[in-house]
Design a protein around this motif. Sequence first.
Motif: not given
Length: 443
Positions: A277, A281, A284, A308-310, A314, A316
């Motif tokens: 993770q 990160n 990202a 996954y967690e953004y 982030f 994007g």
Amino acid sequence: MAILPHFLAIPFPVQGHVNPLMQFSQILTKYGCKVTFLHTEFSHKRSNTDDYQNDKIKVVTLPDGLESKDDRSDIKKVMLSIKSTMPNKLSKLIEDINALEVDNNNKINCIVVTFNMGWALEVGHKLGIKGALLCPASATSLACAVCIPRLIEDEIIDSEGNPTKQQEIQISPDIPMIDTTNLPWHGADKIFFDYIVQEMQTINLAEWWLCNTSYNLEPGSISISPKFLPIGPLIENNNNNKSSFWKEDTTCIDWLDKQAPRSVIYVSFGSLAVIDQNQFNELALGLDLLNKPFLWIVRPNNDNIVSYEYPDEFLGTQGKIVGWAPQKKILNHPAIACFISHCGWNSTIEGVHAGVPFICWPFLTDQFLNKSYICDVWKNGLALEKDENGFISKEEIKRKVEQVLDDDDIKEMCLKIKEMTINNMVEGGQSSNNLQKFISWVN
């Protein structure tokens, strides 16, 4: 009436083995051959290979011996279960298939397996059926495995496959120097290493070790044994990949159509590599930092869940994120500028064939070896370097991508290697001739 060769294709049930063997099967049918493609029942449920069923490719299944709730990402568990379950069932399956072929005399006359399925060659051998290996990794990875007894004898590795010390070695005069920490069984435990040693003895039953490569990419490795036969790149331009274990999101192609030529950073780590993770990160935020359009494949797990967690910061906004996608189409799209890749062999050969520059981020097994070819031999990409904490920072991602995009020498090498590789597959090319030689041998 002429008797057509009838192949039984048996991949180990992971995406990186199923794909090249299915592509090879499709190419065989273009030469008039018949193929029976054997999936495990679990893999068959995940893929769409029924769509391939025609008079030339027929899909059959056998159980892998595991329960539906078992974790099939545990490769060792899958290997051992298959080996204890499938051999007896395979003999019966071959008998049943051949019983249906009495009228037109199209019985199975060659078994083609990928690595980890060498036991099927033993079954075929007892039945008088010819055998071949389709190596889903590079020829150099296979050459390293061939050299295991010598590496142990010379005390370069111990009996568990671990380097006795970190050093650079050359397994053959025409093969680049290899760091002993980058040998393909890198990080494997003793059970897995012993399995590789055993598998190398079993696949000796195969007359040919077919390699998804071309002579110009790995000349030294091809020369290491007369069994090596380069027949690649195995690139079938299907409209979609029906052997995929995940549903492909084709909306990314429409999105790419709207982007400027050579502007998009493509990020994909294949079907097995897992990123933690914190590193996720950093990736990202690195993509944000680049301020360029990006297409990022964030693969779901076997239950189709993205774990996954953004990171909160982030944005994007410049990119598109999908779960799985038609990679060959993406790499050949004019909008793609470079490929941030785990350097698995299928991705490597597809990127080389498409002429796309690489940013190398290897995770396991043969990927480190492939990275050294990209960066040091073919010179069509650059490697990401970890910081003192073992992380690849967002700044390093930004720096290396910008460096690759500004490097005319890398772009020139990409196009040069692409042309050489494609020339191998056209009629009269070396890979094309080798393929016809193989089919003639079966006949």
